[in-house]
Design an enzyme around this catalytic site. Sequence first.
Site, short mmCIF file in Angstrom:
data_model
loop_
_atom_site.label_atom_id
_atom_site.label_comp_id
_atom_site.label_asym_id
_atom_site.label_seq_id
_atom_site.Cartn_x
_atom_site.Cartn_y
_atom_site.Cartn_z
N ASP A 16 -10.14 2.25 -3.84
CA ASP A 16 -9.26 1.51 -4.88
C ASP A 16 -10.05 0.41 -6.29
OD1 ASP A 16 -6.81 2.11 -2.26
OD2 ASP A 16 -5.47 1.53 -4.21
N HIS A 18 -10.19 0.71 -9.36
CA HIS A 18 -8.63 0.56 -10.40
C HIS A 18 -9.63 0.33 -11.14
CE1 HIS A 18 -4.81 0.43 -8.72
NE2 HIS A 18 -5.38 0.44 -7.42
N ASP A 56 -7.50 6.11 -6.51
CA ASP A 56 -6.97 4.69 -7.57
C ASP A 56 -9.00 4.32 -7.99
OD1 ASP A 56 -4.94 5.13 -7.30
OD2 ASP A 56 -4.24 3.44 -6.69
N ASN A 124 -2.74 7.79 -6.05
CA ASN A 124 -1.81 7.91 -7.18
C ASN A 124 -1.47 7.28 -8.47
OD1 ASN A 124 -1.69 5.03 -5.66
ND2 ASN A 124 0.26 5.01 -6.29
N HIS A 125 -3.00 6.46 -8.84
CA HIS A 125 -3.12 6.40 -9.74
C HIS A 125 -4.13 7.11 -10.75
CE1 HIS A 125 -1.49 2.22 -10.90
NE2 HIS A 125 -1.34 1.84 -9.31
N HIS A 213 -4.56 8.65 0.96
CA HIS A 213 -4.06 7.43 0.24
C HIS A 213 -2.66 7.77 -0.05
CE1 HIS A 213 -5.16 4.82 -3.54
NE2 HIS A 213 -4.00 5.83 -3.76
N HIS A 241 -5.35 3.18 -0.56
CA HIS A 241 -4.08 2.73 -1.06
C HIS A 241 -3.31 1.26 -1.17
CE1 HIS A 241 -0.29 3.63 -3.57
NE2 HIS A 241 0.61 3.85 -2.29
N HIS A 243 -4.10 -2.32 -0.48
CA HIS A 243 -4.60 -3.12 -1.68
C HIS A 243 -4.85 -4.33 -0.37
CE1 HIS A 243 -4.51 -2.31 -5.45
NE2 HIS A 243 -4.32 -1.16 -4.90
#
Lengths: 538, 538
Positions: A16, A18, A56, A124-125, A213, A241, A243
């Site tokens: 994650d 991001h 992610d 998922n992102h 995830h 996933h 955080h």
Amino acid sequence: LSTDDEDTFKILIATDIHLGYLEKDAVRGNDTFVTFDEIMKCAKQNEVDFVLLGGDLFHDNKPSRKAMHNCMEALRKYCMGDKPILFEVLSDQAVNFGNSKFPWVNYQDENLNISIPVFSVHGNHDDPTGADGLCALDLLSCAGMLNHFGRSLSVEKLEISPVLLQKGSTQIALYGIGSIPDERLYRMFVNNQVTMLRPREDENSWFNLFVIHQNRSKHGATNYIPEQFLDDFLDLVVWGHEHECKIAPVRNEQQLFYITQPGSSVVTSLSPGEAVKKHIGLLRVKGRKMNLQKIPLHTVRQFLIQDITLMDYPDIFSPEQPNVTHKVQAFCQQKVEEMLEEAEKERLGNPQTPEKPLIRLRVDYSGGFESFNTMRFSQKFVDRVANPKDLLHFTRQREAKDDEGIDFEALLSRPSSEVLQLRVEDLVKEYFQTAEKNMQLSLLTEQGMGKAVQEFVDKEERDAIEELISYQLEKTQRYLRERHVEASEEKIDEEVSVGLRGGKKMLKPEGRTLGVRVGVGCKGPDRERRREGTFNGS
Amino acid sequence: LSTDDEDTFKILIATDIHLGYLEKDAVRGNDTFVTFDEIMKCAKQNEVDFVLLGGDLFHDNKPSRKAMHNCMEALRKYCMGDKPILFEVLSDQAVNFGNSKFPWVNYQDENLNISIPVFSVHGNHDDPTGADGLCALDLLSCAGMLNHFGRSLSVEKLEISPVLLQKGSTQIALYGIGSIPDERLYRMFVNNQVTMLRPREDENSWFNLFVIHQNRSKHGATNYIPEQFLDDFLDLVVWGHEHECKIAPVRNEQQLFYITQPGSSVVTSLSPGEAVKKHIGLLRVKGRKMNLQKIPLHTVRQFLIQDITLMDYPDIFSPEQPNVTHKVQAFCQQKVEEMLEEAEKERLGNPQTPEKPLIRLRVDYSGGFESFNTMRFSQKFVDRVANPKDLLHFTRQREAKDDEGIDFEALLSRPSSEVLQLRVEDLVKEYFQTAEKNMQLSLLTEQGMGKAVQEFVDKEERDAIEELISYQLEKTQRYLRERHVEASEEKIDEEVSVGLRGGKKMLKPEGRTLGVRVGVGCKGPDRERRREGTFNGS
């Protein structure tokens, strides 16, 4: 396991990241890029065998050019070079990386000099979307910079072939599932449609590592993946996933495997879980033994959060006092000052940590207190915190819920950090549930439409809605043609309702169909034109 | 020059590949990808030393994931491998590729096994935009798949340092200018602000090759680059941007250099220039001698265009005949049939050529004739042409132009291929010119706004307009602060107008400022709030 030898895998674990989150923000814009650089540099300094990411990597499904560029820069900088790779891939790579145009692990490509292979599932992102089913990781994969695995093409069953790795005498079976909507994966597990294949030989000699995830905490009856669903032959599960950093492996006493939840490397919501200090992990595996070393991230922006409930301080203020709002304001200001002081102390000696911390003060003002202008309050801290706009957050104990439909106005006026967390599907669902009966559509399903709208909004798939509608229209037309329905409007309507009531599967490929008429009030020429246009293929 | 030896450079030349053009079209969607594959395969088969592209490799400034993925796939497939590179780069690569994070030619990177380096300037479609000044080519560059050169950071002067290449005894000085707005580059040339640096040693031993991506034909007084502007020491100019294939080098008798205009490898507009058979070039250079071999592209969709003027056939039909429209229709149908037949004949023996050609029949119906329903007409050819929707095009000799402002309705209802060619700046310009005087803005310039709107629309730079406005607002505020203007509204308006009339440069960084008031009708609290917000930096 503390000595590194020829039989010990060293794996850097992170998730994650991001990349690109808030990249337009003047203060926080580079945070994700800086931290990704720190993570990859750490991988290089520790001479790990490979990096394992839990999804992610990108915040946006269509990452900006800058995000993609910065990502490739770090991968080329830290993951290419002359360091020899000391492990082998034993499994059929055409299966492991079947979705790639170059279906082999990047370090075995004779045209690329890879020093640290990176393996990742998608989150998922950054999941695959669109007609081609590509995701941002596939671009990196195609460029030879990353190995995207754990990809499944079926929506009904999963058969997971592990990537089999061997270093000296140690063998790792690496399983992964790229992000799938939780309900769908839940259903697959419940229907026994998830199979994790195991190596034929020496089944028990492998260290079984699994990357997932999904929601780990329960967001609804079937909107998460219970740990118990996972096979008990696993040794370690890397859970992406979520955080919150809970990186120290925790044993699931029922399944007897361990779970590590590295957590994100950037704060994307101002909630308590994100205030936990961020870490990545250095996993050592030798034989079937493992050790996970926590590595704190130094470039992550500090985040401090505190809750206060005004009613808890009856000695200091009561709603009846004439000057109470002023007093509350001063009190809040003092709290923020205290948090800033704490942050500054902690930051000392960490020159990599950004100067301005994220601060959130949540003020529960139930009991007759009034809120005040947060903008004006924040001005005092504009040069000292990274998030002046949402520094202060007023809450009240939940009031009785108004059931008379969805209030889009109210939803849209929520602070942006919360709007981001609202799921688009929920909006669509609520809309369908509250729409007037005679306004509803019969050929479009709630779930199909929900999915299309979500892709349109969240993933910037501009054609998602059009594609769904064409798909359903075509199916309906085929159904009508097959039944030789004549071109009278009443008959068509009738047939369509029969098709729907009869539960013909072809008319509802996904989810439940709302059995109400389409096109009420749309008669004559319009209808005709639409029919002509579509049957003629224009 | 027909024999390849150790002193002969072999260079594949192509331009305007427009990857992703019409990628959503069911019939034509893959055309650009297929042809790019053909081009790169051709480079490999001919064992060229390098590929030289003239810009617009991508059609969209932000290429879709699919376009980027397909591009990288072809580059990795055809340009990596064990073929040795037989030429050297002699120039300072940190200058040639200064904008890259990896400022060296990709084949010299020890981590990449490049067999065919690709050099490219950017075009107007894939030019750098946004705060980071990155373009799609920079992603490929960062991935080590392409060498993006000819990049300039200044908007006022250009100093072009050639990439100096040597193979055996042959030396090439490769110059390039990535696309720049024509007016700007014209102005720079006129003001003697374009300098092409030359190698210090043996100035006359170099073959001077120059790549440019600009208007070659005159679109307006300064909206193109006259060939005469280019230095006469050049040997060959590769001219991109113009889509008509005029690949055979033509000598400019004034400057004594040759120009080759390869043209696009895909038809992006249904105009006569695009109907010329598409080619790429195999350029051989030995010493200062050159030879350019034309290579026809086999995967390009055929395009036939024909014009008819109804008035030219008085024996066949006149506007007074009762059945004339019917007759015209039959006549047009016959013409299309003839074109289809011609296309089919030509396609025989070219299995790589797509089945359905592009066909355009332009019908001039001036002189009292009536047009007819093109949709219905096209239906007859829907399975045989690739462009049924714009197969037929009615034109009339230009009528007196209506000057009463811009008719957006009319513009938007034009056939899509023409809307694509409308330049957004023109719309903005017309809007500014026709807007009511009291509606105009004083702080935003026509040109600045035009540029921002263009970036917003054409390049999908979502922040372009916001950035312009913040920029202008900040400049104005700084100006006011510097002059210590007090916070009375009248005074501010006055000062701003003075600033504008006085021609202070700071208030109009670009283009002419429209000297009319801002915010007429926007008084009191709104004004106040805006001021407070911005001065406080929120």
